[in-house]
Scaffold this active site. Structure first.
Site, short mmCIF file in Angstrom:
data_model
loop_
_atom_site.label_atom_id
_atom_site.label_comp_id
_atom_site.label_asym_id
_atom_site.label_seq_id
_atom_site.Cartn_x
_atom_site.Cartn_y
_atom_site.Cartn_z
N LYS A 1 13.05 53.24 28.21
CA LYS A 1 13.24 52.84 26.81
C LYS A 1 12.25 53.58 25.91
O LYS A 1 11.04 53.36 25.99
CB LYS A 1 13.02 51.32 26.71
CG LYS A 1 12.86 50.78 25.32
CD LYS A 1 14.10 50.10 24.84
CE LYS A 1 13.98 49.74 23.38
NZ LYS A 1 15.24 49.85 22.69
N LYS B 1 25.02 49.09 23.37
CA LYS B 1 25.82 48.36 22.36
C LYS B 1 27.22 48.08 22.92
O LYS B 1 27.74 46.97 22.81
CB LYS B 1 25.94 49.17 21.06
CG LYS B 1 24.60 49.38 20.39
CD LYS B 1 24.73 50.11 19.09
CE LYS B 1 23.39 50.69 18.69
NZ LYS B 1 22.28 49.74 18.73
N LYS C 1 17.55 45.22 22.90
CA LYS C 1 17.94 44.08 22.04
C LYS C 1 19.45 43.83 22.04
O LYS C 1 19.87 42.69 21.80
CB LYS C 1 17.40 44.25 20.61
CG LYS C 1 18.07 45.34 19.79
CD LYS C 1 19.03 44.81 18.78
CE LYS C 1 19.66 45.87 17.91
NZ LYS C 1 20.02 47.16 18.46
N GLY D 1 17.43 49.42 14.45
CA GLY D 1 16.19 49.92 13.84
C GLY D 1 16.33 50.35 12.40
O GLY D 1 15.41 50.19 11.59
N ASN D 2 17.51 50.88 12.03
CA ASN D 2 17.61 51.42 10.67
C ASN D 2 17.83 50.34 9.62
O ASN D 2 17.84 50.63 8.43
CB ASN D 2 18.68 52.51 10.58
CG ASN D 2 20.05 51.93 10.44
OD1 ASN D 2 20.43 51.07 11.22
ND2 ASN D 2 20.77 52.37 9.44
#
Ligand code: ADP
Ligand code: MG
Length: 317
Positions: free
Chosen positions: A139, A280, A218, A21-22
């Site tokens: 989420k 992740k 994702k 997101g960043n």
């Protein structure tokens, strides 16, 4: 002969960069389009250079964007509501457009008028309608909300480290429907943006697909895609330098290398929480276990260094 212009290209290794997101909205920003386009220059300048050595796939998250679209439509009750799968499709378009245009600018800056081919692929991801993720929405999407606002909104809100946020179902990705198209495109020289927001979640009814109300993680979708198209290097880029054990505690230790066995042990000991570092690490472990060469979790600024093996947390066999 141009190196990336539609010629058959199956010798260069395949690099998949999953953008967090960043890459678009940094901490403390409002998230205007100007900010998002400016922020994207950091990863895209690196991807532009890497595209000379690798076939490239870019994936990205959509948590803030899909949550904002949901709020925007709730502000106008006269217009029929759109289900989440349609909003996810919208974010694939809007973010794909922003990534394509910033990458195109970076390539132009690097090479002048260039011949690189870039394409964004609307991507469906199959999920299992009996996935436990449907009965326990987990989420978080969109901004932190005020308590008095929540009763008027669809979807439950939960306390997250940032504050109250809405949560939606997040089933596991089973397979990437467009994997063959994506492989064909990278093999003919395209830089491909795919699996945006984890993909548009679909279930199968016989031969037909039907969209379903969910937002897939994702990182997990990227690991699936990486395994299915035979990616060599998986880079998961986020807002920290890599994975740490005892994160946030005085004894916090940043990991430069982590074996699959260590990763599994740290995951079950709770070092990598669900919804942030957990997926992740899971994605990197799955990718290496499925035969991938290199998986690294790194910061957005060190994508190139991590690809070269000089930054981030690398998962090794
Ligand atoms: P992205 O948008 O890139 O997916 P997330 O917020 O989902 O980013 O995940 C990255 C965040 O994970 C970091 O900002 C960090 O605060 C958090 N985090 C939680 N546990 C850890 C850990 N063990 N090591 C490093 N970061 C962690
Ligand atoms: Mg995340």
């Amino acid at each position: 002969m141009p190196t990336n212009s539609g010629y058959e290209n199956t010798t260069r290794p395949i690099l998949l960069v999953a953008l967090g997101g960043n890459a678009l909205i940094r901490k403390g920003e409002r998230g205007t389009i100007e900010e998002q386009l400016r922020n994207l220059c950091v990863p895209m300048a690196q991807v532009a250079r890497l595209s000379k050595k690798y076939r490239i796939i870019i994936t990205h998250g959509n948590g803030p964007q899909v949550g904002r679209l949901l709020l925007q439509q709730e502000c106008c009750p006269e217009i029929p509501r759109l289900p989440l799968e349609i909003l996810v499709a919208q974010t694939q378009g809007q973010i794909g457009y922003m990534i394509e245009s910033t990458l195109d600018n970076e390539l132009t800056e690097m090479e002048g008028e260039h011949q690189n081919l870039i394409v964004t692929v609307l991507t469906y991801v199959l999920v299992d309608e009996n996935d436990p993720g449907f009965s326990t929405p987990s989420k978080p999407i969109g901004p932190v909300l005020r308590q008095n606002y929540i009763s008027q909104l669809s979807y439950p809100a939960v306390k997250t480290p940032l504050g109250l946020r809405r949560v939606v179902a997040s089933p596991k990705p089973v397979t990437i429907i467009e994997k063959r198209e994506i492989k064909r495109l990278i093999d003919t020289g395209f830089i491909v943006i795919a699996c945006g927001g984890g993909g548009i979640a679909v279930i199968r009814h016989g031969r037909a697909f039907q969209g379903i109300d969910a937002v897939i993680d994702k990182d997990l979708a990227s690991a699936r895609l990486a395994a299915e198209v035979g990616v060599d290097v998986l880079i998961i880029a986020t807002d920290v330098a890599g994975a740490a054990i005892s994160y946030g505690a005085p004894e916090e230790t940043f990991l430069r290398k982590m074996s699959v066995a260590e990763g599994e042990r740290y995951l079950s000991a709770g070092h990598f929480p669900a919804g942030s570092m957990g997926p992740k690490v899971e994605a990197a472990l799955q990718f290496i276990k499925s035969g991938g060469n290199r998986a690294v979790i790194c910061s957005i600024d060190s994508i190139e260094e991590a690809t070269a093996g000089n930054a981030g947390t690398e998962v090794v066999r």
